[in-house]
Scaffold this motif. Structure first.
Motif, PDB file in Angstrom:
ATOM      1  N   SER A   1       0.821   4.127  -2.799  1.00  0.00           N
ATOM      2  CA  SER A   1       0.616   5.545  -2.463  1.00  0.00           C
ATOM      3  C   SER A   1       1.690   6.424  -3.100  1.00  0.00           C
ATOM      4  O   SER A   1       1.436   7.587  -3.398  1.00  0.00           O
ATOM      5  CB  SER A   1       0.590   5.750  -0.950  1.00  0.00           C
TER       6      SER A   1
ATOM      7  N   TYR B   1      -4.671   4.780  -0.091  1.00  0.00           N
ATOM      8  CA  TYR B   1      -3.630   3.799   0.193  1.00  0.00           C
ATOM      9  C   TYR B   1      -3.004   4.015   1.568  1.00  0.00           C
ATOM     10  O   TYR B   1      -2.645   3.055   2.243  1.00  0.00           O
ATOM     11  CB  TYR B   1      -2.562   3.825  -0.901  1.00  0.00           C
TER      12      TYR B   1
ATOM     13  N   SER C   1       0.823  -1.209   0.000  1.00  0.00           N
ATOM     14  CA  SER C   1       0.000   0.000   0.000  1.00  0.00           C
ATOM     15  C   SER C   1       0.858   1.259   0.000  1.00  0.00           C
ATOM     16  O   SER C   1       0.504   2.263  -0.630  1.00  0.00           O
ATOM     17  CB  SER C   1      -0.943   0.008   1.204  1.00  0.00           C
TER      18      SER C   1
ATOM     19  N   GLU D   1      -5.188   2.337   3.903  1.00  0.00           N
ATOM     20  CA  GLU D   1      -4.935   0.898   3.918  1.00  0.00           C
ATOM     21  C   GLU D   1      -3.708   0.572   4.764  1.00  0.00           C
ATOM     22  O   GLU D   1      -3.693  -0.430   5.483  1.00  0.00           O
ATOM     23  CB  GLU D   1      -4.738   0.375   2.496  1.00  0.00           C
TER      24      GLU D   1
END
Length: 133
Positions: free
Chosen positions: A98, A108, A94, A111
């Motif tokens: 990002s 993200y 993640s 997450e």
């Protein structure tokens, strides 16, 4: 009666040894991966605090995260912390997403936060001192 107390004490000693073996296995596994976890947390902090600097050096950060992911996956650990490692790898994925996508960055990072909380729950489940991580 003498033999019953001997049997009970033997079972008690066996359980204590088994508990120590479990705790030592988890502790040793966590020590093997603690450098990867610490570096991941440093990168996450940089992404949040030093956004402009990270964007300038995006490829370097992506390479670092991919090498951390590879190192974490290649670390030989017991089955006891497999869930923890899986959550950390998903967190790293993640972070990479990002960095690659600027528009969905907040999604993200959300997450990453979710997977880090799952890692914390996994540590609590394993009954480990949080200072170790």
């Amino acid at each position: 009666m003498k033999y019953i107390s001997l049997l009970i004490s033997s079972i008690g000693v066996f359980l204590v040894i088994l508990g120590n073996f479990y705790y030592n296995s988890v502790t040793l596994d966590m020590q093997k991966i603690k450098d990867y976890v610490a570096e991941t947390n440093i990168i996450l902090e940089d992404i949040i605090d030093k956004e402009y600097y990270v964007l300038e050096n995006k490829q370097d950060y992506i390479k670092r995260l991919n090498s951390l992911k590879e190192g974490l996956n290649n670390t030989d650990t017991t089955f006891l912390i497999d869930n923890y490692k899986n959550y950390k790898v998903k967190s790293i994925d993640s972070l990479v997403k990002s960095l690659k996508e600027t528009e969905g960055k907040k999604i993200y990072l959300g997450e990453v936060e979710k997977y880090n909380k799952l890692c914390d729950r996994e540590i609590d489940r394993l009954i480990i001192n949080k200072n170790l991580v």
